[in-house]
Design an enzyme around this catalytic site. Structure first.
Site, short mmCIF file in Angstrom:
data_model
loop_
_atom_site.label_atom_id
_atom_site.label_comp_id
_atom_site.label_asym_id
_atom_site.label_seq_id
_atom_site.Cartn_x
_atom_site.Cartn_y
_atom_site.Cartn_z
CD GLU A 82 -2.76 1.00 2.57
OE1 GLU A 82 -3.37 2.02 2.92
OE2 GLU A 82 -2.76 -0.06 3.24
CG ASP A 94 -2.07 9.40 7.37
OD1 ASP A 94 -2.67 8.34 7.18
OD2 ASP A 94 -1.60 10.10 6.45
#
Length: 266
Positions: free
Chosen positions: A56, A67
């Site tokens: 990924e 994130d």
């Protein structure tokens, strides 16, 4: 391209192959451009050498809602060093050449700015299998659905422990390749344990019709990987690999990836 052709070449084929070996697949995340573009490409190759089945490739973004601190810090450095959207395709090509199946993780505004059709075209040309879209929901994805159909790409949408049954059904109906199940509410990052709702979320997503469900967020150790591999089709690891890259470079990425690869086989 027919649905059967797409499934036969994308992430679904990788997950089916792992299932035939009686294990889950290892999905490893690394951001392009960290510590710089060349270094991130070397890290991607090391990730594949360590045993990742699917890579990924993350595209750094200025407002990363999903994130956690480790990945956010890496993304800030990558942006400060001038990483560009087109650099994603370089990393994707490196992952494909190394023998893994690459996907991109990107916030949708970056794809829109590049051009959805152009992005799908260039991703496919680089050997990419699809995109993980954390901030795109199926109801707003008509342009992406059309472009992914035209270029034979996977559509990887997210579900969370808070997703009600109708949301699970909508995501499963629109997704292709696999559904990304967030193990817990919140952002990415290493944790002491995987969320206790992850196994139930996988079961509910399968009940909604999903063929493949991969679990991410908080998978930090070999033991976590082994735990998640009992019930998920794929185990997604991100922050632990980015931390390894920060601490020890590509060789550390390969070493840590190998530990997780052993975990999904435990």
């Amino acid at each position: 391209m027919s649905a059967e052709d797409v499934e036969g070449r994308g992430t679904a084929a990788v997950l089916a192959s792992a299932r035939a070996e009686d294990r889950a697949a290892l999905v490893g995340y690394l951001p392009v451009g960290y510590p710089d573009v060349r270094g991130s490409v070397d890290a991607v190759r090391a990730l594949v050498a360590g045993g990742a089945d699917i890579v990924e490739v993350g595209m750094p973004y200025t407002d990363p809602g999903m994130d956690g601190p480790v990945i956010e810090a890496a993304s800030v450095q990558a942006l400060n060093r001038g990483v560009r959207v087109r650099d994603v395709f370089t990393a994707v090509e490196a992952a494909a050449d190394a023998g893994a199946t690459p996907v991109v993780m990107s916030y949708w505004n970056l794809v829109l700015h590049y051009g959805v059709e152009a992005y799908a075209r260039d991703l496919s040309a680089a050997g990419g299998a699809g995109i993980v879209t954390p901030d795109l929901i199926p109801e707003e994805a008509d342009e992406w659905i059309a472009a992914s159909d035209a270029h034979g790409l996977d559509r990887i949408f997210l579900v969370a422990p808070s997703s009600p049954p109708d949301r699970l059904s909508a995501v499963v109906a629109a997704a292709r390749g696999f559904v990304y199940a967030a193990s817990t509410m919140g952002v990415t990052g290493t944790r002491e344990d995987v969320g206790d709702k992850a196994e139930g979320l996988v079961a509910d997503t399968r009940a909604a019709g999903a063929r493949n469900v991969c679990v991410g967020l908080g998978v930090s150790t070999r033991a976590h990987a082994a735990e998640v591999a009992r019930y998920a089709d794929g185990v997604i690891v991100g922050s632990a690999l980015v931390r390894a890259l920060a601490d020890g470079g590509p060789s550390a990425v390969e070493r840590v990836a190998a530990q997780f690869a052993e975990g999904v086989r435990d």
